[in-house]
Structure formats: C-alpha cells, structure tokens
Design an enzyme around this catalytic site. Sequence first.
Site, PDB file in Angstrom:
ATOM      1  N   LYS A   1     -14.373   1.385  15.507  1.00 25.29           N
ATOM      2  CA  LYS A   1     -13.104   0.644  15.460  1.00 25.29           C
ATOM      3  C   LYS A   1     -12.412   0.582  16.811  1.00 25.29           C
ATOM      4  O   LYS A   1     -11.870  -0.466  17.175  1.00 25.29           O
ATOM      5  CB  LYS A   1     -12.179   1.269  14.410  1.00 25.29           C
ATOM      6  CG  LYS A   1     -11.025   0.379  14.057  1.00 25.29           C
ATOM      7  CD  LYS A   1     -10.425   0.720  12.727  1.00 25.29           C
ATOM      8  CE  LYS A   1     -11.257   0.218  11.564  1.00 25.29           C
ATOM      9  NZ  LYS A   1     -10.706   0.555  10.280  1.00 25.29           N
TER      10      LYS A   1
ATOM     11  N   ASP B   1      -4.493  -6.337   5.221  1.00 31.25           N
ATOM     12  CA  ASP B   1      -5.506  -7.199   5.853  1.00 31.25           C
ATOM     13  C   ASP B   1      -5.423  -8.627   5.326  1.00 31.25           C
ATOM     14  O   ASP B   1      -5.790  -9.566   6.010  1.00 31.25           O
ATOM     15  CB  ASP B   1      -6.907  -6.622   5.594  1.00 31.25           C
ATOM     16  CG  ASP B   1      -7.089  -5.317   6.362  1.00 31.25           C
ATOM     17  OD1 ASP B   1      -6.563  -5.230   7.492  1.00 31.25           O
ATOM     18  OD2 ASP B   1      -7.719  -4.387   5.831  1.00 31.25           O
TER      19      ASP B   1
ATOM     20  N   ASN C   1       0.847  -1.195   0.000  1.00 31.63           N
ATOM     21  CA  ASN C   1       0.000   0.000   0.000  1.00 31.63           C
ATOM     22  C   ASN C   1       0.881   1.244   0.000  1.00 31.63           C
ATOM     23  O   ASN C   1       2.104   1.145   0.052  1.00 31.63           O
ATOM     24  CB  ASN C   1      -0.955  -0.024   1.198  1.00 31.63           C
ATOM     25  CG  ASN C   1      -0.199  -0.156   2.504  1.00 31.63           C
ATOM     26  OD1 ASN C   1       0.562   0.730   2.876  1.00 31.63           O
ATOM     27  ND2 ASN C   1      -0.366  -1.286   3.182  1.00 31.63           N
TER      28      ASN C   1
ATOM     29  N   LYS D   1     -11.331  -2.969  18.207  1.00 31.57           N
ATOM     30  CA  LYS D   1      -9.925  -3.334  18.397  1.00 31.57           C
ATOM     31  C   LYS D   1      -9.585  -3.489  19.874  1.00 31.57           C
ATOM     32  O   LYS D   1      -8.641  -4.194  20.230  1.00 31.57           O
ATOM     33  CB  LYS D   1      -9.012  -2.252  17.800  1.00 31.57           C
ATOM     34  CG  LYS D   1      -9.208  -2.039  16.308  1.00 31.57           C
ATOM     35  CD  LYS D   1      -8.344  -2.964  15.491  1.00 31.57           C
ATOM     36  CE  LYS D   1      -8.402  -2.592  14.019  1.00 31.57           C
ATOM     37  NZ  LYS D   1      -7.586  -3.475  13.198  1.00 31.57           N
TER      38      LYS D   1
HETATM   39  O1  C5P Z   1      -8.548  -2.544  10.673  1.00 32.28           O
HETATM   40  P1  C5P Z   1      -7.762  -1.394  10.206  1.00 32.28           P
HETATM   41  O2  C5P Z   1      -6.741  -1.775   9.172  1.00 32.28           O
HETATM   42  O3  C5P Z   1      -8.542  -0.203   9.792  1.00 32.28           O
HETATM   43  O4  C5P Z   1      -6.979  -0.919  11.526  1.00 32.28           O
HETATM   44  C1  C5P Z   1      -5.866  -0.129  11.485  1.00 32.28           C
HETATM   45  C2  C5P Z   1      -5.028  -0.321  12.732  1.00 32.28           C
HETATM   46  O5  C5P Z   1      -4.883  -1.711  12.989  1.00 32.28           O
HETATM   47  C3  C5P Z   1      -3.621   0.214  12.589  1.00 32.28           C
HETATM   48  O6  C5P Z   1      -3.168   0.609  13.866  1.00 32.28           O
HETATM   49  C4  C5P Z   1      -2.863  -0.998  12.060  1.00 32.28           C
HETATM   50  O7  C5P Z   1      -1.487  -0.881  12.369  1.00 32.28           O
HETATM   51  C5  C5P Z   1      -3.549  -2.121  12.787  1.00 32.28           C
HETATM   52  N1  C5P Z   1      -3.643  -3.390  12.028  1.00 32.28           N
HETATM   53  C6  C5P Z   1      -3.070  -4.519  12.546  1.00 32.28           C
HETATM   54  N2  C5P Z   1      -3.165  -5.719  11.888  1.00 32.28           N
HETATM   55  C7  C5P Z   1      -3.841  -5.810  10.738  1.00 32.28           C
HETATM   56  C8  C5P Z   1      -4.460  -4.675  10.190  1.00 32.28           C
HETATM   57  C9  C5P Z   1      -4.323  -3.467  10.859  1.00 32.28           C
HETATM   58  O8  C5P Z   1      -2.450  -4.427  13.614  1.00 32.28           O
HETATM   59  N3  C5P Z   1      -3.919  -6.966  10.125  1.00 32.28           N
END
Ligand code: C5P
Length: 387
Positions: free
Chosen positions: A329, A270, A204, A333
Amino acid sequence: MLSGKTVLLGITGGIAAYKICELVRMYKRANANVQIVCTPNALNFVTKLTLQNLSKNDVAVEEFDIKKYNPEHISFADKADIMVIAPATANTISKLANGICDNLLTSIACAFTKPVIIAPAMNCNMWNNPIIQENLQKLHYTILEPETGFLACGYTGKGRLCSIDKIFDKTVELINYKPLNGKKIVITSGGTIEEIDPVRYISNYSSGKMGLALADTAKSFGAEVVLITTKDVTRNYKVVKVKSALDMQKAVEEEFDNADCVIMAAAVADYRAKNIVKQKMKKTSDDEITLELVKNPDILKEISNKKTHQIIVGFCAESENLLENAKTKIVDKGCDYLIANDISRKDIGFSSDYNEVTILNKNGEVKKLERASKMTISKQILEEIYG
Ligand code: C5P
C-alpha cells in the site's frame, strides 16, 4: 523559564500535599501564573490561606459556586498551558482513569486537552495494588513515579512523592517542548458518511479518536493544526466538519498548499451511492433491491501525487497480513509514511482508546510501536516524522 505560562496545579488529599507549597514557590520564582485547584480532602493537609498567599491567586475547590457564571472546569482548562497533579492519590488516579468527575479537580482534568503531569504518592501496598497499576496504565499522562523510601505511614517501600525538583523540571520541559512550532499540520479523522437518501447512509466504525489524539498532540507540540473530521469536535484549533469523502477531499485541497504535513487518519469510504435519492426511498414489493455504488476519489493517493514540500502520512487498517499489505500500500499510495493498524484485534483500533501500530516509511523501514494509549502513539508518530 515559565514567563507568560499558566500552570494549573491540582492538589489531592495525601500527606505529601505539604511538600507542594515549595513547588508553588518554584513556579512563582520562574514567573508562572499558578492556578491551584484542591480536592476537598487536600485541605486537610494544607490550608487554602497558605496556597493563596504562595500562588497569589484564589484557590479553587468547589465545583458549583453560584457567584461565578463561567463553568470553571472549562475556563480553567482553557486558560492553562499544563496541568500538574501532585500529589496524586490512588483515589484521584482511579477516578481520572474512569472518567469520574465528582469534584472540580477531576472535572477539569477530564476536560483538559493539553499535557498533564501526575506525581502519585501513597502507601506502598496501595501503589502495588494491581487495580491502581491498571488505572495508571489507562492514563495518557506523563507519570512521575513515586520513589522508594520511608513513608509517612511508617512503611518502607515505593510510594513516596518524587522530588519537587523533578516535577518542576518536567513542567518546564513539557511547556517548552514545541518541536512543531511554525508547522501547519492537517489531520483528517472519522469515518466518512455517504448518503443514500435523506435518512440512510453508508459509513464505518471509525471513532475519529486516533486523528483527534494526533491533532491534540500536534497542537501541544506547537503546530498550527487543522482537523478535518466527520465528528463533532470543539477545540482551540481549526476544526472543519465534513460528511462525505467528496467534502473531505475539498477540505483537504483547500488546506493543502501551505500545509507542511497531511495525516490522513480518516476512514474514507471507498465507494458512495451513485445517485443520492432526494426523497426517502419507499419499501417495495421486491425482495431484493440493488444499490449502485461508484468509487470515491483516493484522497491520499491524489495528494501524494501532487505534493511539493508536504510530508504525507496515510493510515491503513488491515484484518490480515498486516505487514505485506502495508508494504504494497505505501508504494501504491505514494505517501511518505504509512501507519498500519491491525483491526482484527478487539483490544486496540476502532473505538478503543488504545492502539498498536507499525510505522512504515517510503525507504522501506519498518518500526513497530507497542500497545499504548492513542495519545502516546500520537507522540511517537509525530516524533518519528519530525524526530
Ligand atoms: O486504501 P485504503 O482505504 O486501505 O487506504 C487507507 C488510507 O487512505 C487512509 O490514510 C485513508 O485516510 C486514505 N483514503 C483516502 N481516500 C479514500 C480511501 C482511503 O484518502 N478514498
């Protein structure tokens, strides 16, 4: 007050340079080691001999001295605790803002990752010139604004170097400002690289700049820093280079137990390819092919679930409904803070040196930070967490 500290004092070519002799005396009285770097023009206003005698050190001016085998701009930057540029002329300010390194002083400043103070001094019309103001905005340094009064050029207006006492006090304040002393801060940065075959990958646009700014700031605040990044970075703190989300997960887990705070600024993919093909995939006669992806672990969620004493900070990049999505979120999380970025804006975020973020905490409080350099945003984030 400054015992054991090295102040790298940059002097540029303005008439206020004569006042800096007194600043050197103040630093010396406070037991600092003072290393002076002048632009060639500065020596039209103050002599090398005077500065050498006051600082009890050689005064550096030229970039390419064949007698020295160490690249001076790097060794000076490494040794100093702080850089102070006073007076800072419109010319040097503009060079710094645009990354121009055409003399020793500007080269050192470009390589400097610790706090920098600049004290501009110039004619009031130069100060008011929008180009100079725009360039000042670009700098993430502590700027001690000039004062208004009678100027050496005969004008009355804003442009006079601020008081020497103010520059000295700010130097002491920044050198001794170590709110994160004794804390171990683990920061992730950059976009993960998910291999498909030996020549192709999924990634990305994350530049890693926000995480790097956070790591540099945490270091200057006295923390023990571990930066886990997908980018090539060399710093005076621990840097762990990783590639994929799985590598990053392992590196975070290794640092987690004795960390005080983990900041997940990385853009973790992801999904990753279900199978990494060993040899380069060949083009076939098919017009379409399918790449199977599997979900990566959510590192942020996982460490939030198993945390004991750690403060966990996540980032979220949203292209719409920033606040609603961020509120959902942070609950999903389970982290303590979530820093929300609006990636639909071109003037901030990915690749930019600027950001504008909203900080959410687990108690539902929301704080918006105005657009600023990533270094400034980093200070504000760390102060919000540890303030
Ligand atoms: O779910 P999303 O990608 O929007 O969340 C972003 C946050 O989650 C960021 O802090 C990123 O570093 C973390 N993240 C993670 N593991 C993943 C995807 C995102 O720790 N597989």
